[in-house]
Design a protein around this motif. Structure first.
Motif, PDB file in Angstrom:
ATOM      1  N   ALA A   1     -99.701 -33.825 -40.591  1.00 21.00           N
ATOM      2  CA  ALA A   1    -100.564 -34.304 -39.516  1.00 21.00           C
ATOM      3  C   ALA A   1    -101.408 -35.486 -39.991  1.00 21.00           C
ATOM      4  O   ALA A   1    -102.048 -35.422 -41.043  1.00 21.00           O
ATOM      5  N   PRO A   2    -101.440 -36.566 -39.215  1.00 20.32           N
ATOM      6  CA  PRO A   2    -102.307 -37.694 -39.572  1.00 20.32           C
ATOM      7  C   PRO A   2    -103.769 -37.359 -39.300  1.00 20.32           C
ATOM      8  O   PRO A   2    -104.080 -36.572 -38.405  1.00 20.32           O
TER       9      PRO A   2
ATOM     10  N   LEU B   1    -112.479 -44.759 -31.997  1.00 19.45           N
ATOM     11  CA  LEU B   1    -111.901 -44.027 -30.868  1.00 19.45           C
ATOM     12  C   LEU B   1    -110.700 -44.766 -30.288  1.00 19.45           C
ATOM     13  O   LEU B   1    -109.767 -44.132 -29.774  1.00 19.45           O
ATOM     14  N   ASN B   2    -110.694 -46.093 -30.383  1.00 14.07           N
ATOM     15  CA  ASN B   2    -109.564 -46.856 -29.870  1.00 14.07           C
ATOM     16  C   ASN B   2    -108.303 -46.642 -30.694  1.00 14.07           C
ATOM     17  O   ASN B   2    -107.205 -46.938 -30.235  1.00 14.07           O
ATOM     18  N   ASN B   3    -108.415 -46.111 -31.906  1.00 14.15           N
ATOM     19  CA  ASN B   3    -107.243 -45.802 -32.741  1.00 14.15           C
ATOM     20  C   ASN B   3    -106.633 -44.449 -32.394  1.00 14.15           C
ATOM     21  O   ASN B   3    -105.493 -44.170 -32.753  1.00 14.15           O
ATOM     22  N   LEU B   4    -107.384 -43.621 -31.715  1.00 13.97           N
ATOM     23  CA  LEU B   4    -106.970 -42.243 -31.495  1.00 13.97           C
ATOM     24  C   LEU B   4    -105.819 -42.108 -30.496  1.00 13.97           C
ATOM     25  O   LEU B   4    -104.825 -41.431 -30.778  1.00 13.97           O
ATOM     26  N   PHE B   5    -105.914 -42.764 -29.355  1.00 12.93           N
ATOM     27  CA  PHE B   5    -104.896 -42.571 -28.316  1.00 12.93           C
ATOM     28  C   PHE B   5    -103.539 -43.190 -28.647  1.00 12.93           C
ATOM     29  O   PHE B   5    -102.517 -42.583 -28.349  1.00 12.93           O
ATOM     30  N   PRO B   6    -103.471 -44.359 -29.301  1.00 13.60           N
ATOM     31  CA  PRO B   6    -102.152 -44.831 -29.751  1.00 13.60           C
ATOM     32  C   PRO B   6    -101.496 -43.871 -30.753  1.00 13.60           C
ATOM     33  O   PRO B   6    -100.283 -43.655 -30.724  1.00 13.60           O
ATOM     34  N   LEU B   7    -102.313 -43.262 -31.607  1.00 10.70           N
ATOM     35  CA  LEU B   7    -101.770 -42.290 -32.563  1.00 10.70           C
ATOM     36  C   LEU B   7    -101.267 -41.036 -31.851  1.00 10.70           C
ATOM     37  O   LEU B   7    -100.219 -40.490 -32.203  1.00 10.70           O
ATOM     38  N   ILE B   8    -101.976 -40.602 -30.827  1.00  6.24           N
ATOM     39  CA  ILE B   8    -101.534 -39.443 -30.035  1.00  6.24           C
ATOM     40  C   ILE B   8    -100.199 -39.741 -29.370  1.00  6.24           C
ATOM     41  O   ILE B   8     -99.281 -38.909 -29.364  1.00  6.24           O
TER      42      ILE B   8
ATOM     43  N   GLN C   1     -97.941 -41.908 -30.399  1.00  9.90           N
ATOM     44  CA  GLN C   1     -96.914 -41.986 -31.446  1.00  9.90           C
ATOM     45  C   GLN C   1     -96.471 -40.590 -31.883  1.00  9.90           C
ATOM     46  O   GLN C   1     -95.278 -40.332 -32.031  1.00  9.90           O
ATOM     47  N   VAL C   2     -97.418 -39.688 -32.070  1.00  8.81           N
ATOM     48  CA  VAL C   2     -97.088 -38.320 -32.470  1.00  8.81           C
ATOM     49  C   VAL C   2     -96.291 -37.624 -31.371  1.00  8.81           C
ATOM     50  O   VAL C   2     -95.339 -36.884 -31.654  1.00  8.81           O
ATOM     51  N   SER C   3     -96.626 -37.880 -30.134  1.00  7.53           N
ATOM     52  CA  SER C   3     -95.867 -37.302 -29.022  1.00  7.53           C
ATOM     53  C   SER C   3     -94.426 -37.810 -29.012  1.00  7.53           C
ATOM     54  O   SER C   3     -93.488 -37.042 -28.774  1.00  7.53           O
ATOM     55  N   ASP C   4     -94.246 -39.102 -29.272  1.00  2.14           N
ATOM     56  CA  ASP C   4     -92.889 -39.655 -29.368  1.00  2.14           C
ATOM     57  C   ASP C   4     -92.120 -39.038 -30.535  1.00  2.14           C
ATOM     58  O   ASP C   4     -90.932 -38.731 -30.416  1.00  2.14           O
ATOM     59  N   ASN C   5     -92.802 -38.867 -31.674  1.00  3.39           N
ATOM     60  CA  ASN C   5     -92.158 -38.249 -32.838  1.00  3.39           C
ATOM     61  C   ASN C   5     -91.779 -36.801 -32.554  1.00  3.39           C
ATOM     62  O   ASN C   5     -90.775 -36.306 -33.055  1.00  3.39           O
ATOM     63  N   HIS C   6     -92.592 -36.123 -31.757  1.00 10.54           N
ATOM     64  CA  HIS C   6     -92.359 -34.716 -31.438  1.00 10.54           C
ATOM     65  C   HIS C   6     -91.091 -34.524 -30.603  1.00 10.54           C
ATOM     66  O   HIS C   6     -90.447 -33.480 -30.659  1.00 10.54           O
TER      67      HIS C   6
ATOM     68  N   PRO D   1     -88.963 -40.713 -38.665  1.00 10.24           N
ATOM     69  CA  PRO D   1     -90.413 -40.732 -38.369  1.00 10.24           C
ATOM     70  C   PRO D   1     -90.889 -39.463 -37.657  1.00 10.24           C
ATOM     71  O   PRO D   1     -91.061 -39.443 -36.444  1.00 10.24           O
ATOM     72  N   PHE D   2     -91.107 -38.402 -38.424  1.00 12.78           N
ATOM     73  CA  PHE D   2     -91.603 -37.152 -37.852  1.00 12.78           C
ATOM     74  C   PHE D   2     -93.061 -36.913 -38.232  1.00 12.78           C
ATOM     75  O   PHE D   2     -93.491 -35.768 -38.365  1.00 12.78           O
ATOM     76  N   GLU D   3     -93.837 -37.985 -38.362  1.00  9.03           N
ATOM     77  CA  GLU D   3     -95.243 -37.847 -38.718  1.00  9.03           C
ATOM     78  C   GLU D   3     -95.995 -37.158 -37.591  1.00  9.03           C
ATOM     79  O   GLU D   3     -95.847 -37.504 -36.415  1.00  9.03           O
TER      80      GLU D   3
END
Length: 117
Positions: free
Chosen positions: A4-5, A17-24, A26-31, A103-105
């Protein structure tokens, strides 16, 4: 949860906070990522060549092929000669090789050993 990042944010100053939603996203795409079986088998065969499976009671685990059977979370079935020979540490080794190649981060990965019929 080593996969988990981690993002350090501040609710008071709204820092990062602006970094949080792009990471969410990306993780959803990896999932929900699906991997081709041919590429997956190349990664697994390279991993087995690099670190052969351990022997147990004079028998060696043979990995025939691997396929992805599900997403959310990504689930991989490894067809072997005897599932009892798949030690949890070797299963973790295969999971780490899959993580390095694809990319399964941020998402858990399941690896299931199943006897080939």
């Amino acid at each position: 949860m080593s996969y988990a990042p981690i993002v350090f944010v501040s609710a008071k100053t709204k820092q990062r906070l602006n970094n949080l939603f792009p990471l969410i996203n990306q993780v959803s795409d990896n999932h929900s990522l699906r991997v081709q079986s041919s590429m997956l088998n190349d990664v697994i065969s390279d991993a087995v060549a690099m670190n052969p499976s351990p022997m147990d009671k004079g028998k060696r685990l043979k990995i025939f092929y691997t396929t992805q059977v599900a997403v959310k979370p990504p689930t991989f079935v490894v067809f072997v000669n005897d599932p009892e020979l798949m030690h949890f540490s070797y299963e973790r080794f295969l999971e780490n090789r899959i993580r390095e190649a694809f990319p399964f981060e941020g998402t858990p990965i399941r690896v299931i050993a199943r006897k080939r019929k």
